[in-house]
Design an enzyme around this catalytic site. Structure first.
Site, PDB file in Angstrom:
ATOM      1  N   SER A 115      31.391  32.563  34.413  1.00 39.41           N
ATOM      2  CA  SER A 115      32.050  33.604  33.624  1.00 39.41           C
ATOM      3  C   SER A 115      33.321  33.111  32.929  1.00 39.41           C
ATOM      4  O   SER A 115      33.709  33.649  31.897  1.00 39.41           O
ATOM      5  CB  SER A 115      32.383  34.804  34.511  1.00 39.41           C
ATOM      6  N   ASP A 139      42.260  41.638  38.223  1.00 38.57           N
ATOM      7  CA  ASP A 139      41.561  40.432  37.786  1.00 38.57           C
ATOM      8  C   ASP A 139      42.618  39.410  37.388  1.00 38.57           C
ATOM      9  O   ASP A 139      43.205  39.479  36.309  1.00 38.57           O
ATOM     10  CB  ASP A 139      40.643  40.731  36.601  1.00 38.57           C
ATOM     11  N   HIS A 154      40.132  35.763  35.218  1.00 35.20           N
ATOM     12  CA  HIS A 154      39.751  35.678  33.813  1.00 35.20           C
ATOM     13  C   HIS A 154      40.987  35.878  32.933  1.00 35.20           C
ATOM     14  O   HIS A 154      42.078  36.135  33.434  1.00 35.20           O
ATOM     15  CB  HIS A 154      38.669  36.716  33.500  1.00 35.20           C
TER      16      HIS A 154
END
Length: 498
Positions: free
Chosen positions: A226, A474, A477
């Protein structure tokens, strides 16, 4: 009378002679002085410009109202992680219908993987041009002698940039909702106004037009997890300022995709292969594992090996997925495991599997005699403070950090050590064969940007989220636009100038 005339004539001749001598002397002196002046310059006709200003030193002042006080990094007592339930699940809530080949469509499907509830709301606030805070509104300076014999692109400083990002969340439709921090309500925008500045050379900003011209009739492959997808979306957003790509392929789960830039016959492929090796993964759409990963350490993933020879440029990356509970296979036999569910098996640890797969990967690359350029991107850090994603860790900083203030998290450190060792072994063999194998080392520049993650803003306006929804930061990312855009500045420089 004749005598008088003779005397006068003789006097005139003397006067003329004296005047001639005077003019001759003046002319000779003038000529000599000019000659002397020219000789001073001709001694050094090729003087080179030696001006080399030092990079701007930025003493960052923390904003006490928005920065975690007494924040701690991932502690030294960290142990091997069992990641069975990951909030950053890779599968989407919307399962696409069967069908893999997609016809060229000027308005392709842009809903990547997981779509958070409310992210498609028509009331979403989009920010066309984020405004810089006064503390970073200063003119940029450029090195007068940018090209040098050696250039360490990966050691430098983040310096204020008044120009801001190359794109916005309005100008690019390729970013997924989880990285669209401004649309999701992130209140600060100062994190958008910094650029990476190597200390011993100049790094030009990414030139989308030049890059597309260089890549005419070429193919790129981004192979990984990802974070790789995050990187690809950044590149698509930057290039979309010149031409919007058309999605021409996706797999059934929308994990692997391919885009075409029609005017340049240039394609970018995202190949989903989180281990780079063959693996059976048993996760639902929320990232919950029903069984351990079955990982085959001696077999590379055919998802990318089958198209390897058709790609002119490739960038591989892996890392975080090796932390998951897994059984390891060699020669189609269970050899050991990580976080062994069966206590009769041998606990080998994730680093054992990571090293085995990288050795197999680099042996494959070196033996292939591929004529294109191949990159390995080293592990990027996360920035959880006061815990991890599963026990309350967060990332709330709003500015770059000072060098040495944020240490590499232990798990990232272990993964990185293996990567650098195996890459060094491989690059020696590759150079002997004349192959172009490059390391894209984004650790240091990324480590200094704890402000660049979505945090709570991976959700659409998290303050309005239903209380039944578990809110998880998060800190892995990256926001788009954001610090990850600098990875493409590095990539282009390495492609253009080696």
């Amino acid at each position: 009378m004749n005598w008088k005339w003779s005397t006068e004539k003789h006097s005139q001749l003397l006067v003329k002679l004296a005047i001639s001598i005077l003019f001759f002397g003046l002319g000779f002196r003038l000529l000599f002085s000019q000659s002397t002046g020219f000789s001073d310059i001709s001694e050094a006709p090729f003087i080179k410009q030696t001006l080399n200003p030092q990079p701007v030193s930025v003493d960052l002042q923390e904003n006490g109202n928005q920065v975690l006080e007494n924040g701690t990094q991932f502690g030294e007592n960290a142990t091997q992680a069992s990641v069975n339930s990951n909030p950053y699940q890779e599968n989407g809530n919307q399962i696409p219908e069967n069908g893999t080949q997609v016809s060229v469509n000027p308005n392709p499907h842009t809903s990547d993987d997981l779509q958070e509830n409310g992210n498609d709301s028509g009331n979403a606030t989009e920010v066309s041009e984020p405004k810089s805070s006064g503390s970073v509104d200063i003119p940029e300076t450029r090195d007068q002698n940018p090209r040098k014999v050696t250039c360490d692109l990966f050691t430098g400083d983040w310096v204020p940039s008044a120009s801001g990002p190359a794109y916005t969340n309005e100008s690019c439709s390729w970013m997924e909702s989880r990285q669209n921090c401004m649309k999701n309500g992130r209140p600060d925008s100062g994190y958008l106004f910094w650029r990476w500045n190597p200390r011993d050379c100049e790094l030009p900003p990414f030139d989308a037009g030049q890059f597309l011209e260089l890549m005419r009739n070429r193919t790129w492959g981004f192979i990984g997890d990802s974070i790789t997808r995050n990187h690809v979306q950044s590149l698509l957003c930057i290039l979309s300022k010149v031409e919007r790509a058309v999605e021409v392929y996706h797999d059934e789960e929308y994990r692997s995709k391919r885009w075409l830039f029609p005017s340049y016959n240039f394609t970018i492929s995202l190949v989903w292969s989180p281990f780079l090796a063959k693996a059976a993964i048993f996760e639902d759409e929320n990232g919950i594992s029903s069984a351990p990963v079955e990982l085959y350490l001696d077999k590379l993933d055919p998802t990318w090996t089958n198209q390897y020879q058709d790609l002119d440029y490739m960038i591989f990356s892996s890392g975080e997925w090796f932390l998951k509970t897994a059984n390891y296979h060699i020669n189609d036999t269970v050899y050991g495991c990580h976080n062994c569910p069966n206590k009769n098996q041998t606990e080998l640890g994730f680093n054992f599997a990571h090293r085995k797969v990288l050795q197999h990967l680099f042996n494959f690359i070196v033996s292939s005699n591929h004529s294109g350029m191949i990159f390995y991107r080293a592990t990027a850090p996360d920035h959880f403070e006061n815990g991890d994603w599963f026990n309350g860790g967060s990332c709330q900083r709003t500015e770059p950090t000072k060098e040495g203030e944020f240490n590499i998290p232990d798990l990232n450190k272990y993964l990185r050590e293996v990567e650098l060792e195996e890459f060094e072994n491989a690059v020696v063999k590759a150079s002997e064969k004349g192959m172009k194998l490059k390391l894209l080392d984004v650790m240091q520049l990324s480590l200094l940007r704890p402000d660049g993650h979505p945090g709570l803003y991976r959700y659409f306006h998290p303050s309005k989220t239903d209380n039944s929804t578990k809110i998880v930061y998060d800190c892995l990312h990256w926001c788009l636009p954001g610090p990850i855009d600098s990875w493409n500045d590095l990539l282009m420089e390495m492609v253009v100038n080696g």
